[in-house]
Design a protein around this motif. Structure first.
Motif, PDB file in Angstrom:
ATOM      1  N   SER A 171     -16.843  -3.398  48.080  1.00 18.50           N
ATOM      2  CA  SER A 171     -15.390  -3.900  49.098  1.00 18.50           C
ATOM      3  C   SER A 171     -16.676  -4.545  49.819  1.00 18.50           C
ATOM      4  N   PHE A 172     -15.833  -5.212  51.195  1.00 13.31           N
ATOM      5  CA  PHE A 172     -16.257  -5.514  52.268  1.00 13.31           C
ATOM      6  C   PHE A 172     -14.619  -5.677  52.987  1.00 13.31           C
ATOM      7  N   HIS A 173     -15.074  -4.918  54.566  1.00 11.88           N
ATOM      8  CA  HIS A 173     -14.443  -5.211  55.433  1.00 11.88           C
ATOM      9  C   HIS A 173     -13.595  -6.220  55.801  1.00 11.88           C
ATOM     10  N   GLY A 174     -12.091  -6.549  55.772  1.00 12.26           N
ATOM     11  CA  GLY A 174     -11.901  -7.733  56.338  1.00 12.26           C
ATOM     12  C   GLY A 174     -11.154  -8.425  54.992  1.00 12.26           C
ATOM     13  N   ILE A 175     -11.904  -7.836  53.509  1.00  8.79           N
ATOM     14  CA  ILE A 175     -10.699  -8.735  52.153  1.00  8.79           C
ATOM     15  C   ILE A 175      -9.263  -8.485  52.445  1.00  8.79           C
ATOM     16  N   ASP A 176      -8.887  -6.642  52.663  1.00  7.49           N
ATOM     17  CA  ASP A 176      -7.992  -6.629  52.650  1.00  7.49           C
ATOM     18  C   ASP A 176      -7.357  -5.658  53.706  1.00  7.49           C
ATOM     19  N   SER A 177      -7.419  -6.189  54.603  1.00  7.89           N
ATOM     20  CA  SER A 177      -7.328  -5.628  55.860  1.00  7.89           C
ATOM     21  C   SER A 177      -5.921  -4.530  55.989  1.00  7.89           C
ATOM     22  N   VAL A 178      -4.835  -5.119  55.485  1.00  7.13           N
ATOM     23  CA  VAL A 178      -3.911  -4.289  55.410  1.00  7.13           C
ATOM     24  C   VAL A 178      -3.607  -3.326  54.708  1.00  7.13           C
ATOM     25  N   VAL A 179      -4.488  -3.296  53.930  1.00 13.39           N
ATOM     26  CA  VAL A 179      -4.827  -2.811  52.601  1.00 13.39           C
ATOM     27  C   VAL A 179      -5.908  -1.400  52.916  1.00 13.39           C
ATOM     28  N   GLU A 180      -6.552  -2.097  53.894  1.00 10.90           N
ATOM     29  CA  GLU A 180      -7.723  -1.039  53.637  1.00 10.90           C
ATOM     30  C   GLU A 180      -6.679  -0.101  54.914  1.00 10.90           C
ATOM     31  N   VAL A 181      -6.195  -0.631  56.032  1.00 15.93           N
ATOM     32  CA  VAL A 181      -5.852  -0.112  56.288  1.00 15.93           C
ATOM     33  C   VAL A 181      -4.937   1.485  56.354  1.00 15.93           C
ATOM     34  N   ASP A 182      -3.920   0.840  55.667  1.00 19.75           N
ATOM     35  CA  ASP A 182      -3.157   1.681  55.234  1.00 19.75           C
ATOM     36  C   ASP A 182      -3.903   3.233  54.095  1.00 19.75           C
ATOM     37  N   VAL A 236     -11.619 -31.984  42.102  1.00 24.30           N
ATOM     38  CA  VAL A 236     -11.429 -33.451  42.546  1.00 24.30           C
ATOM     39  C   VAL A 236      -9.959 -33.528  43.887  1.00 24.30           C
ATOM     40  N   ARG A 237      -9.087 -33.001  44.448  1.00 23.38           N
ATOM     41  CA  ARG A 237      -7.479 -32.648  44.554  1.00 23.38           C
ATOM     42  C   ARG A 237      -8.306 -32.000  46.053  1.00 23.38           C
ATOM     43  N   GLU A 238      -7.490 -32.404  47.009  1.00 25.58           N
ATOM     44  CA  GLU A 238      -7.422 -31.709  48.472  1.00 25.58           C
ATOM     45  C   GLU A 238      -7.338 -30.435  48.445  1.00 25.58           C
ATOM     46  N   GLU A 239      -6.468 -29.440  47.425  1.00 26.84           N
ATOM     47  CA  GLU A 239      -6.484 -27.701  47.437  1.00 26.84           C
ATOM     48  C   GLU A 239      -7.897 -27.363  46.926  1.00 26.84           C
ATOM     49  N   GLY A 240      -8.890 -28.288  46.570  1.00 25.13           N
ATOM     50  CA  GLY A 240      -9.409 -27.744  46.260  1.00 25.13           C
ATOM     51  C   GLY A 240     -10.871 -27.482  47.593  1.00 25.13           C
ATOM     52  N   LYS A 241     -10.649 -29.082  48.014  1.00 25.07           N
ATOM     53  CA  LYS A 241     -12.186 -28.662  49.391  1.00 25.07           C
ATOM     54  C   LYS A 241     -11.222 -27.252  50.174  1.00 25.07           C
ATOM     55  N   LYS A 242      -9.541 -27.117  50.010  1.00 21.08           N
ATOM     56  CA  LYS A 242      -8.892 -26.184  51.020  1.00 21.08           C
ATOM     57  C   LYS A 242      -9.132 -24.261  50.213  1.00 21.08           C
ATOM     58  N   MET A 243      -9.410 -24.616  48.990  1.00 18.43           N
ATOM     59  CA  MET A 243     -10.034 -23.954  48.210  1.00 18.43           C
ATOM     60  C   MET A 243     -12.106 -22.588  48.933  1.00 18.43           C
ATOM     61  N   ARG A 244     -12.658 -24.067  48.847  1.00 19.01           N
ATOM     62  CA  ARG A 244     -13.980 -24.303  49.440  1.00 19.01           C
ATOM     63  C   ARG A 244     -14.019 -22.928  51.041  1.00 19.01           C
ATOM     64  N   GLU A 245     -13.262 -24.197  51.361  1.00 21.92           N
ATOM     65  CA  GLU A 245     -13.362 -23.317  53.252  1.00 21.92           C
ATOM     66  C   GLU A 245     -12.784 -22.072  52.913  1.00 21.92           C
ATOM     67  N   ASN A 246     -11.724 -21.667  52.336  1.00 21.14           N
ATOM     68  CA  ASN A 246     -10.966 -20.216  52.645  1.00 21.14           C
ATOM     69  C   ASN A 246     -12.492 -19.826  51.715  1.00 21.14           C
ATOM     70  N   ILE A 247     -12.943 -19.655  50.983  1.00 20.59           N
ATOM     71  CA  ILE A 247     -13.750 -18.873  50.345  1.00 20.59           C
ATOM     72  C   ILE A 247     -15.256 -18.656  51.374  1.00 20.59           C
ATOM     73  N   GLY A 248     -15.156 -19.445  51.807  1.00 20.81           N
ATOM     74  CA  GLY A 248     -16.268 -20.128  52.844  1.00 20.81           C
ATOM     75  C   GLY A 248     -15.994 -18.826  54.142  1.00 20.81           C
ATOM     76  N   ARG A 249     -14.577 -18.638  54.331  1.00 21.91           N
ATOM     77  CA  ARG A 249     -14.345 -17.561  55.637  1.00 21.91           C
ATOM     78  C   ARG A 249     -14.413 -16.127  54.744  1.00 21.91           C
ATOM     79  N   LEU A 250     -14.346 -15.891  54.018  1.00 26.79           N
ATOM     80  CA  LEU A 250     -14.654 -14.876  52.932  1.00 26.79           C
ATOM     81  C   LEU A 250     -16.010 -14.462  52.655  1.00 26.79           C
ATOM     82  N   ARG A 251     -17.225 -15.579  52.506  1.00 25.59           N
ATOM     83  CA  ARG A 251     -17.674 -15.534  52.460  1.00 25.59           C
ATOM     84  C   ARG A 251     -18.733 -14.748  53.501  1.00 25.59           C
TER      85      ARG A 251
END
Length: 457
Positions: A221-232, A411-426
């Motif tokens: 895994s990598f740092h930042g994917i689940d920060s609260v869980v990692e700290v615990d 097609v929908r706007e949600e898909g665009k947001k998903m790609r933005e979110n996955i871009g941040r994780l990437r």
């Protein structure tokens, strides 16, 4: 060939021989062997699993890795019932004696005592074996931080559910009483946490109690994917080393791998193709496969389908024949390469951890159809926490459900947001494996642990 006289440390790796577990452990051993060429690595696994893993592994240049077979515990002449839990329970009964006897034989044969045990975290008995030998135990957890944390809270979860009793519908109960788990529902939990009566469940419960004694717990895994869980987790374990997303060695493709799937993808526009793979353990039942096929055909979306289950493939032969100009079905794909291809627009997946990590690295949103183990937890993270994909309604594939999910992602706007979110994780993943990134530094710490293990008293 590595000269025996130059070898100082001897790392012994114990694999859990089921599902996808043996392969990530071998990949980790390969990374370590490349980084520490003067260390000898002995890889212990059952005969059948070793044959499968090493037939696909590319070990060219890894002269310091040697596989060894251990007993799988099945009675001589036993005919399998086909139930995977049967094989797991035979194996559990055979441990730890099968590993112990084989290790004693290898030490006698090579004249090299083990200086470090690097094992699948499931094999909790390794902590006692390492203590007897006076060497460190390094536990490798092949999944993400959420499930390992939940296993460590097994007793807390049971006490809480006993308090709640039947006063509340379990579908509505979340684990908001645990750090970083407010989005997780009780119904997402693996049965191995909820029901402790089976040998496999007890194995994992024992693991949760043994892990705080490990010299280090290693996560793909990598740092930042689940920060609260990692700290615990850091408050409960001596050392956590996230070393992913691991740059996996290129596997040797099957001999019949000349399906041209990458060149086929090259002929498609960006984010246009649906990639489908449910892993190697399970395939959805025929009605779900038919529903997925009908949705693809009605929407006329290009697809690449990795389908290795011959027993179920014939139910879709007519679909594959009708849509041969639309899609391609193959028995095997270089998945990480496929998910990095710009033509892939969405991944229909079982949500196994390796697939989730590869999807994040590829920047591709997911449609999730989980089956068991940590897959439901991964689906919940994907859909409700990271927001980089969608689950299928009711947990099963239906034609309308698949068509809606495809619309949401493609097609929908949600898909665009998903790609933005996955871009941040990437980006988090890229930073972790950069020159001074957290995973890079953690891997260096791991190499130091194994190299210096031979100097410990």
């Amino acid at each position: 060939m590595l000269g025996e006289n130059k070898v100082r440390a001897h790392v012994v790796a114990f694999a859990f021989p089921f599902g996808s577990h043996p392969t990530p452990l071998l990949h980790l051993v390969q990374r370590l062997a490349a980084a520490a060429p003067d260390v000898r690595f002995s890889y212990f696994n059952t005969t059948n699993s070793n044959q499968k893993v090493f037939s696909k592994a590319n070990l060219h240049g890894y002269d310091n890795i040697k596989p060894y077979n251990v007993s799988d515990g099945a009675p001589e002449g036993h005919v399998s019932s086909g139930n995977p839990m049967e094989a797991i329970e035979f194996f559990i009964k055979a441990t730890p004696d099968n590993f112990r006897r084989r290790l004693e034989h290898v030490v006698k044969e090579t004249g090299m005592k083990a200086t470090c045990l690097l094992t699948d975290a499931f094999l909790w008995f390794s902590v006692d074996m390492a203590a007897e030998l006076g060497i460190p135990w390094l536990a490798f957890w092949t999944a993400g931080p959420t499930p390992i944390s939940l296993h460590m809270y097994t007793d807390v979860i049971h006490r809480k559910l006993e308090q709640i009793g039947n006063s509340q519908n379990q579908d509505q109960i979340t684990l908001d009483f645990l750090p970083g788990m407010s989005a997780i529902h009780v119904t997402d939990l693996p049965q191995e946490i909820l029901n402790l009566d089976r040998p496999f469940s007890r194995l994992l419960h024992n693991m949760s109690r043994a892990l705080p004694r490990a010299a280090a717990v290693i996560l793909n895994s990598f740092h930042g994917i689940d920060s609260v869980v990692e700290v615990d987790l850091k408050t409960k374990l001596r050392k956590i080393l996230t070393v992913g997303p691991s740059p996996l060695p290129s596997p040797s493709p099957p001999r019949d791998y000349e399906n041209g799937c990458i060149s086929w993808l090259n002929n498609h526009r960006a984010a246009a193709v649906v990639y489908i793979s449910f892993g190697t353990m399970l395939t959805p039942p025929p009605p779900e496969l038919a529903a997925l096929a009908e949705a693809l055909e009605e929407k006329q979306i290009p697809y690449l389908w990795s389908f290795s289950d011959d027993s179920k493939r014939n139910s879709l032969d007519e679909f594959f024949d009708r849509t041969k100009t639309l899609g391609q079905v193959v028995k095997w794909t270089p998945q990480s390469e496929v998910l990095l291809h710009p033509s892939i627009g969405v991944f229909v997946t079982h949500c196994g951890w390796n697939s989730v990590v590869e999807t994040i690295t590829g920047g591709v949103p997911m449609i999730c159809r989980p089956f068991f183990g940590d897959q439901m937890l991964n689906r919940r993270r994907v859909e409700d926490v990271w927001r980089i994909g969608v689950g299928v309604g009711g947990g099963v594939l239906t034609k309308s459900g698949v068509m809606n999910a495809l619309d949401v992602v493609l097609v929908r706007e949600e898909g665009k947001k998903m790609r933005e979110n996955i871009g941040r994780l990437r980006e988090c993943a890229s930073m972790a494996v950069a020159e001074n990134g957290s995973s890079t530094e953690n891997f260096k710490s791991l190499v130091s642990l194994i190299v210096t293990s031979c100097h410990q008293d």
